[in-house]
Design a protein around this motif. Structure first.
Motif, PDB file in Angstrom:
ATOM      1  N   UNK A  35      -4.708 -10.967  -3.561  1.00 53.60           N
ATOM      2  CA  UNK A  35      -4.984  -9.817  -3.476  1.00 53.60           C
ATOM      3  C   UNK A  35      -4.679  -9.165  -4.977  1.00 53.60           C
ATOM      4  N   UNK A  36      -5.016  -7.928  -5.230  1.00 48.80           N
ATOM      5  CA  UNK A  36      -5.036  -7.572  -6.578  1.00 48.80           C
ATOM      6  C   UNK A  36      -4.817  -5.942  -6.655  1.00 48.80           C
ATOM      7  N   UNK A  37      -4.059  -5.594  -7.518  1.00 50.64           N
ATOM      8  CA  UNK A  37      -3.657  -4.055  -7.872  1.00 50.64           C
ATOM      9  C   UNK A  37      -3.959  -3.768  -9.054  1.00 50.64           C
ATOM     10  N   UNK A  38      -4.550  -2.642  -9.476  1.00 47.09           N
ATOM     11  CA  UNK A  38      -5.207  -2.034 -10.743  1.00 47.09           C
ATOM     12  C   UNK A  38      -4.250  -0.841 -10.838  1.00 47.09           C
ATOM     13  N   UNK A  57     -11.501  -4.689  -8.264  1.00 45.31           N
ATOM     14  CA  UNK A  57     -10.887  -3.590  -8.312  1.00 45.31           C
ATOM     15  C   UNK A  57     -10.920  -2.280  -8.771  1.00 45.31           C
ATOM     16  N   UNK A  58     -11.146  -1.353  -8.133  1.00 41.44           N
ATOM     17  CA  UNK A  58     -11.385   0.042  -8.601  1.00 41.44           C
ATOM     18  C   UNK A  58     -10.036   0.372  -9.414  1.00 41.44           C
ATOM     19  N   UNK A  59     -10.486   1.442 -10.494  1.00 45.73           N
ATOM     20  CA  UNK A  59      -9.310   1.986 -11.238  1.00 45.73           C
ATOM     21  C   UNK A  59      -8.326   2.526 -10.259  1.00 45.73           C
ATOM     22  N   UNK A  60      -7.006   2.174 -10.692  1.00 47.21           N
ATOM     23  CA  UNK A  60      -5.855   2.843  -9.744  1.00 47.21           C
ATOM     24  C   UNK A  60      -5.855   2.448  -8.270  1.00 47.21           C
ATOM     25  N   UNK A  61      -6.316   1.141  -8.212  1.00 43.46           N
ATOM     26  CA  UNK A  61      -6.844   0.742  -6.780  1.00 43.46           C
ATOM     27  C   UNK A  61      -6.350  -0.600  -6.392  1.00 43.46           C
ATOM     28  N   UNK A  62      -6.464  -0.851  -5.081  1.00 39.02           N
ATOM     29  CA  UNK A  62      -6.188  -2.258  -4.782  1.00 39.02           C
ATOM     30  C   UNK A  62      -7.335  -2.740  -3.956  1.00 39.02           C
ATOM     31  N   UNK A  63      -7.549  -3.991  -4.091  1.00 37.01           N
ATOM     32  CA  UNK A  63      -9.072  -4.293  -4.080  1.00 37.01           C
ATOM     33  C   UNK A  63      -9.610  -5.224  -2.679  1.00 37.01           C
ATOM     34  N   UNK A  87     -12.132  -9.926 -15.985  1.00 36.86           N
ATOM     35  CA  UNK A  87     -13.049  -9.135 -16.630  1.00 36.86           C
ATOM     36  C   UNK A  87     -12.694  -7.592 -16.505  1.00 36.86           C
ATOM     37  N   UNK A  88     -12.624  -6.816 -17.479  1.00 35.18           N
ATOM     38  CA  UNK A  88     -12.187  -5.418 -17.389  1.00 35.18           C
ATOM     39  C   UNK A  88     -13.334  -4.312 -17.646  1.00 35.18           C
ATOM     40  N   UNK A  89     -13.527  -3.261 -17.060  1.00 35.61           N
ATOM     41  CA  UNK A  89     -14.729  -2.337 -17.578  1.00 35.61           C
ATOM     42  C   UNK A  89     -13.736  -1.152 -18.156  1.00 35.61           C
ATOM     43  N   UNK A 166       1.556   3.592  -9.139  1.00 33.45           N
ATOM     44  CA  UNK A 166       0.106   3.243  -8.745  1.00 33.45           C
ATOM     45  C   UNK A 166      -0.672   3.363 -10.062  1.00 33.45           C
ATOM     46  N   UNK A 167      -0.214   4.608 -10.511  1.00 32.90           N
ATOM     47  CA  UNK A 167      -1.075   5.258 -11.583  1.00 32.90           C
ATOM     48  C   UNK A 167      -0.113   5.162 -12.929  1.00 32.90           C
TER      49      UNK A 167
END
Length: 177
Positions: A35-38, A57-63, A87-89, A166-167
């Motif tokens: 599981x991931x957390x951005x 993963x969305x920005x500031x999100x878990x995915x 890979x990061x956008x 989180x942010x």
């Protein structure tokens, strides 16, 4: 004791010993869900732990729920690391300005242009100490830093090893490695 009782006792003992030989050894490694957390404003388009994929993963999100599976040792040991690739956008909201209609030639051109700004990263990351193997949690932090846990504790619980907000904002300059 009669011969019959002695034979029965021996058969019971031999049967018990032979069944012990059939017992499966406890595994040294198991597949643990990923599981991931951005914690940043960037989107994580894809990531992997030791070559096994995690959700986007969305920005500031878990995915996207948990993905399967990263082979991990059942027992944590000193020096335990994993390889995280991602890979990061850095500008995931730019797509709001793409031309209409979606999937038109102009829209596809804008999508290809956006992809040129994606960045690719790889890090060998220490795994925080765990008592019992659980979910492999990957935290994406500012400055392309990553933190990993693999225990039963989940973010926000009192004994979780990391207390990241989180942010988190990217600093003006990142420390050099």
């Amino acid at each position: 004791m009669s011969n019959i009782m002695i034979r029965a006792l021996w058969l019971t003992l031999i049967s018990g010993l032979s069944l012990q030989g059939c017992a499966q050894p406890k595994p040294e490694r198991l597949g643990a869900p990923i599981e991931g957390y951005s914690h940043t404003s960037a989107a994580i388009n894809r990531f992997s732990v030791n070559g096994n994929g995690g959700p986007n993963l969305a920005p500031y999100g878990y995915g996207g729920g948990q993905m399967c599976c990263a082979p991990m040792p059942v027992k944590w040991h000193s020096g335990l690391t994993v390889v995280v690739e991602w890979e990061k956008d850095p500008n995931p909201h730019d797509s709001a300005n793409w031309p209409d209609p979606p999937f038109s030639d102009a829209w596809s051109k804008a999508a290809r242009e956006q992809e040129t700004h994606y960045t690719h990263h790889r890090a060998v990351v220490p795994v925080a100490r765990y008592e019992r193997l659980g979910v492999v949690n990957v935290h994406f932090l500012p400055c392309n830093q990553v933190a990993v846990t693999a225990g039963l504790m989940m973010p926000g619980t009192p004994n979780y090893p990391y207390k990241f907000p989180q942010k988190m904002e990217e600093p003006a300059t990142c420390p050099t490695s």
